[in-house]
Design a protein around this motif. Structure first.
Motif, mmCIF file in Angstrom:
data_model
loop_
_atom_site.group_PDB
_atom_site.id
_atom_site.type_symbol
_atom_site.label_atom_id
_atom_site.label_comp_id
_atom_site.label_asym_id
_atom_site.label_seq_id
_atom_site.Cartn_x
_atom_site.Cartn_y
_atom_site.Cartn_z
ATOM 1 N N LYS A 1 0.825 -1.216 0.000
ATOM 2 C CA LYS A 1 0.000 0.000 0.000
ATOM 3 C C LYS A 1 0.856 1.263 0.000
ATOM 4 O O LYS A 1 0.323 2.374 -0.025
ATOM 5 C CB LYS A 1 -0.918 0.010 1.231
ATOM 6 N N ARG A 2 2.185 1.107 0.037
ATOM 7 C CA ARG A 2 3.066 2.263 0.081
ATOM 8 C C ARG A 2 3.164 2.908 -1.304
ATOM 9 O O ARG A 2 2.962 2.271 -2.341
ATOM 10 C CB ARG A 2 4.473 1.852 0.539
ATOM 11 N N THR A 3 3.491 4.193 -1.291
ATOM 12 C CA THR A 3 3.748 4.908 -2.540
ATOM 13 C C THR A 3 5.140 5.526 -2.471
ATOM 14 O O THR A 3 5.671 5.776 -1.388
ATOM 15 C CB THR A 3 2.704 6.004 -2.792
ATOM 16 N N TYR A 4 5.702 5.792 -3.669
ATOM 17 C CA TYR A 4 7.111 6.164 -3.747
ATOM 18 C C TYR A 4 7.321 7.347 -4.686
ATOM 19 O O TYR A 4 6.539 7.585 -5.607
ATOM 20 C CB TYR A 4 7.934 4.969 -4.242
ATOM 21 N N ARG A 5 8.443 8.001 -4.453
ATOM 22 C CA ARG A 5 8.827 9.093 -5.334
ATOM 23 C C ARG A 5 9.497 8.560 -6.598
ATOM 24 O O ARG A 5 9.437 9.195 -7.658
ATOM 25 C CB ARG A 5 9.775 10.045 -4.607
ATOM 26 N N ALA A 6 10.145 7.433 -6.479
ATOM 27 C CA ALA A 6 10.808 6.827 -7.638
ATOM 28 C C ALA A 6 10.780 5.308 -7.488
ATOM 29 O O ALA A 6 10.898 4.780 -6.382
ATOM 30 C CB ALA A 6 12.248 7.318 -7.764
ATOM 31 N N ILE A 7 10.636 4.620 -8.615
ATOM 32 C CA ILE A 7 10.642 3.159 -8.641
ATOM 33 C C ILE A 7 11.636 2.700 -9.703
ATOM 34 O O ILE A 7 11.590 3.144 -10.854
ATOM 35 C CB ILE A 7 9.249 2.585 -8.949
ATOM 36 N N VAL A 8 12.519 1.802 -9.297
ATOM 37 C CA VAL A 8 13.499 1.190 -10.195
ATOM 38 C C VAL A 8 13.053 -0.240 -10.470
ATOM 39 O O VAL A 8 12.732 -0.987 -9.552
ATOM 40 C CB VAL A 8 14.905 1.187 -9.560
ATOM 41 N N LEU A 9 13.036 -0.627 -11.741
ATOM 42 C CA LEU A 9 12.796 -2.019 -12.126
ATOM 43 C C LEU A 9 14.049 -2.538 -12.815
ATOM 44 O O LEU A 9 14.394 -2.112 -13.928
ATOM 45 C CB LEU A 9 11.592 -2.137 -13.063
ATOM 46 N N ASP A 10 14.737 -3.430 -12.148
ATOM 47 C CA ASP A 10 15.976 -4.004 -12.684
ATOM 48 C C ASP A 10 15.932 -5.515 -12.465
ATOM 49 O O ASP A 10 16.730 -6.085 -11.730
ATOM 50 C CB ASP A 10 17.194 -3.381 -11.985
ATOM 51 N N ASN B 1 15.237 -0.946 -16.553
ATOM 52 C CA ASN B 1 16.371 -1.429 -17.331
ATOM 53 C C ASN B 1 15.903 -2.561 -18.237
ATOM 54 O O ASN B 1 15.271 -3.510 -17.780
ATOM 55 C CB ASN B 1 17.472 -1.921 -16.384
ATOM 56 N N VAL B 2 16.217 -2.465 -19.525
ATOM 57 C CA VAL B 2 15.832 -3.508 -20.465
ATOM 58 C C VAL B 2 16.969 -3.697 -21.461
ATOM 59 O O VAL B 2 17.704 -2.753 -21.767
ATOM 60 C CB VAL B 2 14.515 -3.145 -21.198
ATOM 61 N N ILE B 3 17.124 -4.916 -21.918
ATOM 62 C CA ILE B 3 18.120 -5.238 -22.940
ATOM 63 C C ILE B 3 17.387 -5.776 -24.155
ATOM 64 O O ILE B 3 16.598 -6.715 -24.049
ATOM 65 C CB ILE B 3 19.129 -6.284 -22.426
ATOM 66 N N VAL B 4 17.634 -5.154 -25.290
ATOM 67 C CA VAL B 4 17.019 -5.606 -26.536
ATOM 68 C C VAL B 4 18.116 -5.779 -27.578
ATOM 69 O O VAL B 4 19.075 -5.020 -27.618
ATOM 70 C CB VAL B 4 15.957 -4.608 -27.049
ATOM 71 N N PRO B 5 18.008 -6.799 -28.420
ATOM 72 C CA PRO B 5 19.055 -7.038 -29.422
ATOM 73 C C PRO B 5 19.092 -5.992 -30.517
ATOM 74 O O PRO B 5 20.156 -5.659 -31.033
ATOM 75 C CB PRO B 5 18.715 -8.423 -29.967
ATOM 76 N N ARG C 1 19.307 5.141 -24.542
ATOM 77 C CA ARG C 1 20.260 4.051 -24.768
ATOM 78 C C ARG C 1 21.525 4.319 -23.967
ATOM 79 O O ARG C 1 22.046 5.441 -23.969
ATOM 80 C CB ARG C 1 20.595 3.914 -26.252
ATOM 81 N N ILE C 2 22.003 3.281 -23.289
ATOM 82 C CA ILE C 2 23.207 3.400 -22.477
ATOM 83 C C ILE C 2 24.416 3.103 -23.368
ATOM 84 O O ILE C 2 24.502 2.025 -23.960
ATOM 85 C CB ILE C 2 23.174 2.426 -21.283
ATOM 86 N N PRO C 3 25.359 4.043 -23.479
ATOM 87 C CA PRO C 3 26.497 3.850 -24.397
ATOM 88 C C PRO C 3 27.321 2.617 -24.040
ATOM 89 O O PRO C 3 27.500 2.280 -22.870
ATOM 90 C CB PRO C 3 27.322 5.128 -24.208
ATOM 91 N N GLY C 4 27.811 1.939 -25.075
ATOM 92 C CA GLY C 4 28.701 0.819 -24.871
ATOM 93 C C GLY C 4 28.031 -0.444 -24.377
ATOM 94 O O GLY C 4 28.711 -1.349 -23.887
ATOM 95 N N SER C 5 26.713 -0.529 -24.478
ATOM 96 C CA SER C 5 26.006 -1.708 -23.994
ATOM 97 C C SER C 5 24.729 -1.900 -24.795
ATOM 98 O O SER C 5 24.360 -1.063 -25.625
ATOM 99 C CB SER C 5 25.664 -1.562 -22.504
ATOM 100 N N LEU C 6 24.055 -3.013 -24.547
ATOM 101 C CA LEU C 6 22.750 -3.265 -25.139
ATOM 102 C C LEU C 6 21.618 -2.755 -24.258
ATOM 103 O O LEU C 6 20.446 -2.895 -24.619
ATOM 104 C CB LEU C 6 22.575 -4.769 -25.384
ATOM 105 N N ASN C 7 21.955 -2.176 -23.113
ATOM 106 C CA ASN C 7 20.937 -1.721 -22.163
ATOM 107 C C ASN C 7 20.244 -0.465 -22.645
ATOM 108 O O ASN C 7 20.849 0.411 -23.277
ATOM 109 C CB ASN C 7 21.565 -1.439 -20.797
ATOM 110 N N MET C 8 18.979 -0.387 -22.300
ATOM 111 C CA MET C 8 18.207 0.837 -22.497
ATOM 112 C C MET C 8 17.479 1.152 -21.202
ATOM 113 O O MET C 8 17.043 0.245 -20.482
ATOM 114 C CB MET C 8 17.196 0.685 -23.631
ATOM 115 N N LEU C 9 17.357 2.440 -20.905
ATOM 116 C CA LEU C 9 16.632 2.893 -19.726
ATOM 117 C C LEU C 9 15.318 3.498 -20.177
ATOM 118 O O LEU C 9 15.288 4.457 -20.954
ATOM 119 C CB LEU C 9 17.459 3.929 -18.959
ATOM 120 N N ILE C 10 14.228 2.914 -19.722
ATOM 121 C CA ILE C 10 12.888 3.416 -20.028
ATOM 122 C C ILE C 10 12.436 4.285 -18.866
ATOM 123 O O ILE C 10 12.546 3.901 -17.700
ATOM 124 C CB ILE C 10 11.919 2.252 -20.251
ATOM 125 N N LEU C 11 11.917 5.476 -19.168
ATOM 126 C CA LEU C 11 11.529 6.457 -18.162
ATOM 127 C C LEU C 11 10.079 6.868 -18.367
ATOM 128 O O LEU C 11 9.637 7.075 -19.502
ATOM 129 C CB LEU C 11 12.426 7.695 -18.247
#
Length: 525
Positions: free
Chosen positions: A366-375, A409-413, A438-448
């Protein structure tokens, strides 16, 4: 007496068969990952091997309906099964070169896992399948064929049930997959050997002698590390995955199944930044939510792992805010690794750590947050399908306060495939708008994404530039440069016709990732 022996042998065969089936994906996971496609390969090959074994065993039972052939087949099955864990360690590294352990090589991993399963697991399972009709033929001498078939099936099924629950709930957590397979092989051998006293020929007796030596030696030799190397500090098989801690230069890395070059977490000596990896970019979420030093900061980290992101948040925000971090991690052994190697402190007054599934937590909290990270990644580089649907993102939105920010955080080919657009449409369907970086030097992308309000990258950049670095934590200047550069790269997703949001009853996200990986594979020179 013979009837009881035959039913016990059938049960041991069912037990060994199911242990091998359950353990197979775990034995293969450090090399190929444990995606649904690896599981499909394993299950498909096992069913094909058993079907072929049933047929061949029936033919053999008609031609040689004696106890000797059955015992010989059972001993050979035990021997081949005992060799599987060792053969996996010898063959699989050759099928997956170091340079192939990236998401663009997923098709290679799928094909390699199919080849390994056919070569290593099919032969013992073929023999275990052959045992059933041979047992039925012998049992039918003491009763009707119907009774013999039913009694044999019941014994095999009872053994399989014991193998299913015993492997998952007790054996693998206690002794690991390698020793579990050896134990099941030894059990089958021990029950098969007394059958040699029933007038077996020289071939059966020789097979029993050689098999006994081989299985005993296999069980007695320590298995050693799964992926040996001079920089491997620790490895373990958790209830969910294979995990290891390695050292690369001045950094400790947590790597899970299928990973050779990437990492699930990074701890650099003398630094609270990971060197520009996606973990550093999560630190921009409070600023994007409008947070200012001195204000309260409630943060939810879904996929807390070894606590790498929590450690960074503690350093950069703890002294300058009323901080509370709620961490959710499904794998308790990752938490233990974090305490041992990555500085995770479960006694930290700022931290509340829950062992739970991310979606389950969102539904009951039931808590609420200022920021949520999904990794969260299952199978090393794939977001679980149940955490990539519109319904799940609605639960994330419910846990955010007005103006709160979500980062994933998501990785897509490939960026121009189907997986990323469908995922972005799923987030946009819940939040109204979505940005991707897109995060440089990696396949990672940050969705906001932000609840109720537009994501103001310009305003956040201005506040971050205006912040006096001398009043913030060490390395703040480095973090500021990294975040500002990332926000300049971030782009609002404009939408793309024909790409519907992902839903719980729709195409799994993992399936879309594999299709995009096939496209990436076809583009390689």
């Amino acid at each position: 007496m013979l009837t009881a022996y035959l039913l016990a042998l059938a049960g041991a065969g069912g037990f060994s068969m199911m242990v091998l089936e359950v353990a197979a994906p775990r034995l293969l996971a450090p090399y190929f990952g444990s995606s649904n496609y690896t599981w499909t390969n394993v299950i498909g090959v096992i069913l094909a091997a058993l079907a072929a074994g049933y047929y061949a065993g029936g033919r053999l039972a008609d031609r040689r309906p004696g106890l000797g052939p059955l015992v010989t087949v059972a001993i050979l099955a035990a021997v081949l099964s005992a060799g599987v864990p060792w053969a996996v360690r010898a063959l699989c590294p050759l099928l997956v070169p170091e340079a192939a352990a990236e998401s663009s090589a997923v098709p290679l991993l799928v094909r390699a896992s199919l080849f390994a399963t056919l070569l290593l697991f099919a032969p013992p399972l073929f023999l275990m399948g052959a045992m059933s009709p041979m047992t039925v033929r012998l049992l039918s001498r003491a009763g009707g064929v119907g009774w013999a078939s039913g009694a044999c099936s019941a014994s095999v099924t009872a053994g399989a049930i014991a193998g299913t629950f015993g492997t998952t709930l007790w054996l693998v957590p206690a002794i690991g997959s390698h020793r579990t397979v050896l134990l099941a092989s030894l059990a089958l051998l021990v029950i098969a050997l007394p059958g040699l006293a029933g007038g077996s020929g020289p071939l059966a007796r020789a097979t029993g002698a050689v098999g006994t030596v081989f299985v005993a030696v296999s069980a007695a030799v320590p298995p050693g590390p799964v992926l040996p190397g001079p920089n491997v500090l620790y490895e373990t098989e958790t209830p969910y995955q294979y995990a290891r801690v390695t050292r690369r230069g001045d950094a400790l890395l947590l790597q899970t199944e299928g990973q050779r070059r990437g990492a699930q977490a990074v701890l650099r000596e003398g630094s609270f930044l990971s060197g520009g990896l996606v973990f550093d970019h999560f630190l921009g979420l409070p600023w994007l939510s409008g947070w200012r030093p001195g204000e309260r900061l409630d943060l939810l980290v879904l996929g807390y792992g070894v606590g790498a992101v929590g450690r960074q948040v503690e350093h950069f925000f703890g002294p300058f805010s009323d901080l509370r971090i709620d961490g959710v991690e499904i794998d308790p052994e990752l938490v233990e690794i974090g305490e041992r190697f990555f500085g995770l402190d479960r006694g930290d007054p700022h931290l509340s750590l829950q062992i739970a599934d991310a979606r389950q937590y969102n539904l009951v909290s039931k808590r609420t947050y200022r920021a949520i990270v999904l990794d969260v990644f299952s199978r090393a580089r794939q977001v679980p399908s149940h955490l990539a649907t519109r319904e799940f993102f609605e639960t994330v939105k419910d846990r955010l306060r007005h103006g709160g920010v979500f980062g994933m955080n998501v990785i897509v080919p490939i960026a121009d495939g189907e997986a990323l657009p469908r995922l972005l449409e799923s987030v946009r369907a819940s939040f109204g708008e979505v940005f991707v970086e897109r995060i440089p030097g990696s396949l990672n992308m940050l969705i906001l994404a932000r609840r109720d309000l537009p994501l103001d990258l310009t305003g956040a950049s201005a506040r971050l530039r205006a912040q006096d670095a001398s009043r913030m934590a060490s390395e703040f200047e480095d973090l500021r440069r990294l975040l500002l550069a990332g926000w300049q790269r971030a782009a609002k997703w404009p939408g793309r016709p024909g790409f519907a949001p992902l839903t719980d009853d729709g195409t799994p996200f993992e399936h879309l990732l594999l299709r995009d990986s096939l496209v990436a594979w076809s583009r390689l020179p």
